[in-house]
Design an enzyme around this catalytic site. Structure first.
Site, short mmCIF file in Angstrom:
data_model
loop_
_atom_site.label_atom_id
_atom_site.label_comp_id
_atom_site.label_asym_id
_atom_site.label_seq_id
_atom_site.Cartn_x
_atom_site.Cartn_y
_atom_site.Cartn_z
N CYS A 102 35.61 38.62 36.48
CA CYS A 102 34.26 38.86 36.99
C CYS A 102 33.14 38.33 36.08
O CYS A 102 32.89 37.14 36.03
CB CYS A 102 34.09 40.35 37.28
SG CYS A 102 32.73 40.73 38.43
N GLU A 150 39.33 42.62 41.20
CA GLU A 150 39.09 43.41 39.99
C GLU A 150 39.10 44.91 40.28
O GLU A 150 38.64 45.36 41.33
CB GLU A 150 37.72 43.03 39.41
CG GLU A 150 37.34 43.77 38.14
CD GLU A 150 35.91 43.50 37.69
OE1 GLU A 150 35.63 43.74 36.51
OE2 GLU A 150 35.08 43.07 38.52
N LYS A 162 39.35 42.53 29.71
CA LYS A 162 38.09 41.84 29.98
C LYS A 162 37.25 41.71 28.71
O LYS A 162 37.01 42.70 28.01
CB LYS A 162 37.32 42.60 31.05
CG LYS A 162 36.07 41.91 31.58
CD LYS A 162 35.49 42.74 32.72
CE LYS A 162 34.29 42.08 33.36
NZ LYS A 162 33.75 42.91 34.48
#
Length: 259
Positions: free
Chosen positions: A144, A41, A110
């Site tokens: 994540c 990431e 995200k």
């Protein structure tokens, strides 16, 4: 399918250095025989959020050009972890996927922003799933903190994903959560999990790797140590069908009650 996990020590706030490092590592992965290369990431800038106006990738153009060029030249697919991007007047934590023809086949922002790392003060939330196909196999990708929301992995699985890629900058202080949650997501969805973390540190956190490849039975096929590395792992997609025959959870779901 041979997958290379690139566990990086990201240079904080230094896109030029990180782009050079990523190209070097992608070339190394291709030389090892990887079909898919996976990155962590925010590899272009790290979490240098106060300088995004200066260092984020404008419209993701530099990242997309790099992936397209390397994918086509090396005949590989790249699941590009994520990078900080500026789109219009807003910033995003964005994953790009390129296929071996050099086409960008997926772009994912995200969805779940982690307040512990101040993402919500700087980034906009994404609103779309991340599903794509490589070599005829349905796959998905989340980033994540998305891992902590089991329904998000499940919805990708229900839409056909057999492999889920999870790039991260997951701090060592919470690394036990990372390992347990990854294994749980693999077992409960009967899919392969390919999770790539980083190593090193930034002004606020330290990172100790523990990237993982986990089978649909929950077996840990590889776990990274606390060092920069490129690791090749071979997975057998046919294992998914075998596991789902042994424990047919998707036939036994009672979806009407899950609302």
């Amino acid at each position: 399918m041979k997958i290379a996990c690139v566990q990086l020590d990201i240079v904080f706030g230094a896109p030029k250095e990180n782009f050079l490092k990523v190209e070097e590592k992608v070339r190394e992965a291709a030389s090892l025989g990887a079909r898919i290369v996976v990155l962590p990431e925010m590899w272009n800038t790290g979490y240098d959020l106060t300088r995004l106006e200066e260092i984020a990738d404008l419209e993701g153009e530099n990242t997309k050009k790099l992936f397209s060029r390397l994918s086509k030249e090396l005949n590989i697919h790249i699941v590009g972890g994520s990078v900080s991007t500026k789109k219009g007047d807003k910033f995003y934590n964005t994953m790009y996927v390129s296929n071996s023809s050099g086409e960008i086949i997926s772009e994912y922002n995200k969805v779940h922003l982690i307040k512990l790392m101040d993402e919500h003060h700087y980034f906009e939330e994404g609103n779309e799933k991340n599903l794509f196909t490589l070599d005829g196999i349905e796959m998905g990708g989340i980033i994540c903190y998305d891992l902590r929301f089991p329904e998000w992995t499940r919805v990708h699985t229900l839409n056909g994903a057999k492999v889920m890629f999870i790039p991260a900058e997951w701090p060592d202080i919470r690394i036990d959560h990372w390992k347990i949650l990854l294994q749980a997501r693999a077992i409960e969805n009967q899919i392969f999990i390919i999770a790539v973390n980083c190593v090193g540190s930034n002004p606020n956190n330290s990172f100790n790797g523990n990237s993982m490849v986990i089978s649909p039975w929950g077996e840990i096929l590889w776990v990274g140590e606390n060092e920069e590395t490129v690791q090749l792992v071979d997975i057998d997609i046919e294992q998914i069908e075998d596991v789902r025959k042994r424990i047919p959870i998707f036939q036994d779901r009672r979806e009407v009650l899950y609302k």
